[in-house]
Motif scaffolding. Structure first.
Motif, short mmCIF file in Angstrom:
data_model
loop_
_atom_site.label_atom_id
_atom_site.label_comp_id
_atom_site.label_asym_id
_atom_site.label_seq_id
_atom_site.Cartn_x
_atom_site.Cartn_y
_atom_site.Cartn_z
N MET A 96 0.91 -1.38 0.06
CA MET A 96 0.13 -0.02 -0.09
C MET A 96 0.70 1.42 -0.03
O MET A 96 0.45 2.15 -0.78
CB MET A 96 -1.08 0.08 1.27
CG MET A 96 -2.11 -0.90 1.30
SD MET A 96 -2.95 -1.01 2.76
CE MET A 96 -4.37 -2.08 2.27
N SER B 149 2.62 1.58 -3.53
CA SER B 149 1.53 1.56 -4.84
C SER B 149 1.05 2.92 -4.71
O SER B 149 0.63 3.47 -5.68
CB SER B 149 0.52 0.51 -4.64
OG SER B 149 -0.34 0.49 -3.49
N THR B 150 0.97 3.57 -3.36
CA THR B 150 0.24 4.91 -3.29
C THR B 150 1.37 6.06 -3.61
O THR B 150 1.00 7.34 -3.47
CB THR B 150 -0.61 5.11 -2.19
OG1 THR B 150 0.28 4.79 -1.09
CG2 THR B 150 -1.83 4.50 -2.21
N TRP C 174 -0.28 8.64 6.64
CA TRP C 174 -0.39 7.86 5.56
C TRP C 174 -1.71 7.61 5.22
O TRP C 174 -2.66 8.27 5.58
CB TRP C 174 0.15 6.43 6.36
CG TRP C 174 1.53 6.38 6.54
CD1 TRP C 174 2.33 7.00 6.38
CD2 TRP C 174 1.89 4.89 7.12
NE1 TRP C 174 3.68 6.52 6.78
CE2 TRP C 174 3.61 5.27 7.31
CE3 TRP C 174 1.51 3.75 7.57
CZ2 TRP C 174 4.40 4.21 7.66
CZ3 TRP C 174 2.50 2.76 8.45
CH2 TRP C 174 3.84 3.03 8.43
N PRO C 175 -1.87 6.97 3.82
CA PRO C 175 -3.28 6.85 3.46
C PRO C 175 -4.21 6.34 4.06
O PRO C 175 -3.66 5.39 4.88
CB PRO C 175 -2.93 6.25 2.09
CG PRO C 175 -1.47 6.46 1.69
CD PRO C 175 -0.84 6.65 3.09
N SER D 92 -6.05 3.53 3.69
CA SER D 92 -5.76 2.18 3.30
C SER D 92 -4.78 1.63 4.37
O SER D 92 -4.83 0.67 5.20
CB SER D 92 -5.53 1.95 2.02
OG SER D 92 -4.39 2.62 1.61
#
Length: 478
Positions: A285, A288-289, A322-323, A325
């Motif tokens: 995650m 990829s982000t 952080w995001p 997800s």
């Protein structure tokens, strides 16, 4: 209820606490700081201990189970109360001092310090030392030191040791307590030596070692482990957090009985499996982000997964940024915790494993209603009372989480802050999200909210039942 026995035992706990206060006093002398932060609390603690153990008559009757629960429940409360004295003498308000002390002894790691490094070296040392004492347990130390406890020691052991199963290594409880403390001490020395070898100052090495082995998370640095920016330091702390989150009885068995004891244990294998899966998902995650490169995704991902899973609460980055997800992965881990018999908090891996097996059994019964399929753990049949206790624990645990979250939200705190502060204290994790993130603190919480979170820490460390049973009418009935 034999109140004199209870008060006498609490007095011995204060003797232990007063003796350990002398260590940060010496640290204060070394750094040329005022000795009053610890000299006066030591005098007050020792004087109270003297009154409880000398002026009270000793009863020779065997302790009942009720005395064991009362000593454990109020032993931790008393330790936090007297442990808060150094904070008060350094200028903290009493409620904040009690919050910080309870957070230390319960190895939670939630702090109300707005500027950590502005406090004295002695106080910050005491702050980490309280976590080390609370990691293996002050009652466990009491059992190991005090001779001739007999059946009373067994009652204290059952009320103190976290997890649904009891790991008694020797026929005598006192010998078991000594072994667990010895393993704890050896691993502490190993981590301290490792951190010193890679270049950490001895003061930083010992304070972070105390917090790591206790799965506590207190750091004398405002930026926690991120202040060092050293992958070697992070790697050593990650390794010892991982082993501190495993069953200490299995560490002993691996050294002296069977080297494969850890690998043979179903809970440890599931614990390792969860960490690996969560780490790979989180690293993916983050990469990829576009938050980090692939190497940094692995570096920060593994540290934060182990830190949150073991309820240590150290931080190498502000994961609050952080995001969503990625934060969901960490939030999920907050509900799991480490292994039974470890210094980690949380629900414990074994309980989730037993519930999963129970769900499998019920699903099997739908297909085969007349079949008898007992639940097995480590090739042994799990008694029905253990399963009932596990289910009851989960009901109480999540009820307390939801109630405390609602109460915090009623004080005007946002949804994320309320939920994460609740589970971060109940699971003895430390940092949460939003206003109580890893680079923030809990000073923003209203006074009544701090009282709720202090109660959460106390209940969570003693695995719910030990505290709640004391407040039931049946406990006090003859």
């Amino acid at each position: 209820m034999k109140y004199k026995v209870v008060l006498g035992a609490l007095g011995f706990i204060l003797w232990i606490l007063g003796a350990f206060m002398a260590i940060p006093l010496m640290v204060s002398f070394y750094y040329h700081e005022s000795p009053n932060t610890f000299a006066l609390p030591i005098m007050i603690t020792i004087l109270t201990a003297f009154c409880l153990t000398i002026f009270l008559e000793r009863e020779n009757d065997e302790w009942d189970l009720r005395e064991g629960f009362l000593i454990v429940a109020f032993g931790w409360l008393l330790a936090a109360a007297f442990g808060s004295l150094p904070y008060i003498f350094e200028g903290l308000p009493p409620l904040n001092a009690f919050f910080e002390s309870m957070s230390g002894f319960t190895t939670t790691g939630a702090t109300v310090f707005t500027d950590i490094e502005s406090h004295s070296k002695g106080l910050l040392f005491w702050r980490s030392l309280t976590q080390w004492l609370g990691g293996m347990g002050i009652i466990m130390l009491f059992i190991a030191i005090l001779p001739n406890l007999g059946i009373a020691g067994r009652q204290l052991f059952r009320a103190e040791v976290p997890g649904p199963k009891e790991d008694q290594l020797k026929p005598r409880i006192r010998e078991t307590a000594k072994i667990l403390w010895m393993v704890y001490l050896v691993m502490t020395l190993m981590e301290f030596a490792s951190l010193t070898i890679v270049g950490l100052h001895p003061y930083d090495a010992i304070t972070h070692t105390f917090s790591t082995m206790a799965c506590g998370g207190f750091s004398p640095k405002g930026e926690s482990v991120a202040a060092f920016g050293d992958p070697l330091v992070e790697g050593i702390i990650t390794l010892f957090m991982f082993f501190a989150g495993a069953n200490f009885a299995l560490h002993y068995k691996s050294l002296y009985i069977d080297r494969k004891s850890l690998l043979k244990d179903q809970e440890f294998r599931f614990y390792f499996f969860l960490i690996v899966c969560a780490f790979l998902i989180l690293a993916y995650m983050l990469f990829s982000t576009g938050v980090y490169s692939i190497s940094d995704s692995f570096r920060y991902g593994i540290f934060q997964v182990v830190s949150i899973m073991t309820t240590t609460g150290f931080a190498t980055v502000d994961f609050n940024q952080w995001p969503d997800s990625a934060k969901i992965v960490l939030f999920t881990l907050m509900f799991i915790g480490g292994c039974a018999g470890s210094t980690a908090g949380g629900v414990k891996v074994v309980r989730f494993l037993l519930l999963f097996k129970y769900a499998q059994k019920e699903l099997f019964k739908v297909i085969h209603p007349k079949a008898v399929k007992p639940i097995r753990f480590n090739n042994k049949v799990v008694p029905d009372d253990v399963m009932q206790a596990t289910i009851s624990f989960m009901i109480f645990y999540f009820s307390i989480f939801f109630i405390s979250s609602i109460l915090l939200s009623l004080m005007g705190l946002d949804f994320v802050t309320s939920m994460s502060a609740s589970i971060a204290t109940l699971g003895n994790i430390g940092p949460g999200f939003a206003l109580v993130g890893p680079m923030q603190n809990f000073d923003i919480i209203p006074a009544f909210g701090k009282c709720i979170l202090i109660t959460n820490m106390w209940i969570g460390r003693l695995e719910v039942f030990t505290v709640l049973v004391v407040f039931t009418p049946a406990f006090w009935n003859k």
